[in-house]
Scaffold this active site. Structure first.
Site, mmCIF file in Angstrom:
data_model
loop_
_atom_site.group_PDB
_atom_site.id
_atom_site.type_symbol
_atom_site.label_atom_id
_atom_site.label_comp_id
_atom_site.label_asym_id
_atom_site.label_seq_id
_atom_site.Cartn_x
_atom_site.Cartn_y
_atom_site.Cartn_z
ATOM 1 N N HIS A 1 -45.453 -58.808 -8.004
ATOM 2 C CA HIS A 1 -44.142 -58.620 -7.360
ATOM 3 C C HIS A 1 -43.886 -57.124 -7.156
ATOM 4 C CE1 HIS A 1 -40.080 -59.792 -6.217
ATOM 5 N NE2 HIS A 1 -39.661 -58.729 -6.879
ATOM 6 N N GLU B 1 -49.492 -51.814 -7.209
ATOM 7 C CA GLU B 1 -49.762 -53.253 -7.326
ATOM 8 C C GLU B 1 -51.260 -53.517 -7.439
ATOM 9 O OE1 GLU B 1 -47.970 -56.041 -4.537
ATOM 10 O OE2 GLU B 1 -46.425 -54.583 -4.089
ATOM 11 N N GLY C 1 -53.347 -59.593 2.573
ATOM 12 C CA GLY C 1 -54.350 -59.714 1.512
ATOM 13 C C GLY C 1 -54.887 -58.390 0.996
ATOM 14 N N SER C 2 -54.053 -57.338 0.983
ATOM 15 C CA SER C 2 -54.564 -56.069 0.434
ATOM 16 C C SER C 2 -54.747 -56.191 -1.089
ATOM 17 C CB SER C 2 -53.641 -54.899 0.779
ATOM 18 O OG SER C 2 -52.415 -54.988 0.110
ATOM 19 N N ASN C 3 -53.927 -56.997 -1.759
ATOM 20 C CA ASN C 3 -54.134 -57.230 -3.195
ATOM 21 C C ASN C 3 -55.420 -58.010 -3.432
ATOM 22 O OD1 ASN C 3 -51.897 -56.237 -5.072
ATOM 23 N ND2 ASN C 3 -50.739 -57.052 -3.336
ATOM 24 N N ASN D 1 -48.590 -63.796 -10.695
ATOM 25 C CA ASN D 1 -48.029 -63.362 -9.416
ATOM 26 C C ASN D 1 -47.803 -61.851 -9.476
ATOM 27 O OD1 ASN D 1 -46.591 -63.602 -6.841
ATOM 28 N ND2 ASN D 1 -44.730 -63.221 -8.007
ATOM 29 N N ASP E 1 -39.895 -65.640 -10.118
ATOM 30 C CA ASP E 1 -40.040 -64.244 -10.587
ATOM 31 C C ASP E 1 -39.545 -64.026 -12.018
ATOM 32 O OD1 ASP E 1 -41.067 -63.467 -8.112
ATOM 33 O OD2 ASP E 1 -39.098 -62.980 -7.307
#
Ligand code: GRF
Length: 210
Positions: free
Chosen positions: A110, A180, A15-17, A108, A151
């Site tokens: 990627h 990201e 969960g760093s994003n 999303n 994707d």
């Protein structure tokens, strides 16, 4: 004043994003109202709960059929009146009904420059391994809307990352992750400001100077 968008972040792991979104909540124009995890052990759940965001785990193994699992997630998202879903390291493939329900409202992130190094089988470290194996000089990050084909949905934002001669998977992953985080925050902000106009597979960003 415009109503703040209600955001759900779906995760399966670190969960760093998610953390990047939490850190920028004040300037997102939206509020993270829910974190949905496929895994009770996910560190992202802890990150959410520690700042007072509802963190719920829905484990697919608890359901006999995928339809029932996805319906439970849809019911939960509906109960939270979610405007936008962010898939941030969510490791389950979603079915057609789920994706259609949130068409152009689910994004999303990627860890490569799509459409390269994406699609079934390209997840986690495998993406960076494939990049190194291919010998490409640049990789990067992509934020896109989610469609049925993995994707392959309309691209919102992309940014390049140089591949260095002595890169390892871990080094590359770290540099791509930093990008990201920045890109995801920017994409969510654009959504919350109603600046993303989808035209077939292309996105116009209102007010963006190219
Ligand atoms: C990221 O590399 C993202 O692009 C991919 O899964 C990873 C999740 O990382 N979909 P984190 O859980 O946000 O740290």
């Amino acid at each position: 004043m415009k109503q703040k968008k209600r955001i759900a972040v779906m995760i399966s792991g670190n969960g760093s994003n998610l953390q990047a979104l939490i850190d920028h909540q004040d300037s997102l124009g939206g509020e993270i109202v829910l974190v949905l995890s496929s895994n009770e052990e996910a560190k992202g759940l802890e990150r959410a709960r520690s700042v007072g965001i509802d963190g719920i785990c829905i484990d697919s193994n608890a359901f006999e059929e995928r339809n029932m699992y996805e319906q439970m997630m849809l019911n939960t998202l509906e109960a939270y009146e979610v405007d936008l879903i962010v898939l941030a390291g969510f490791m389950r493939i979603l079915g057609a009904k789920f994706i259609q329900t949130y068409a152009n409202r689910m994004m999303n992130v990627h860890p490569a420059l799509l459409p390269s190094f994406g699609g079934p089988g390209y997840y986690g470290e495998r993406v960076h391994q494939a990049v190194l194996d291919a010998g490409v000089r640049v990789t990067g990050a992509t934020v896109h809307f989610v469609t049925i084909d993995t994707d392959a949905g309309p691209i919102i934002l992309q940014e390049c990352v140089r591949v260095h001669p002595n890169d390892t998977i871990q080094l590359l992953q770290k540099r791509v992750l930093e990008v990201e985080h920045r890109l995801l925050v920017a994409a969510v902000r654009l959504f919350c400001e109603d600046r993303l106009v989808v035209n077939k597979n292309c996105i116009e960003i209102v007010g963006m100077e190219e």
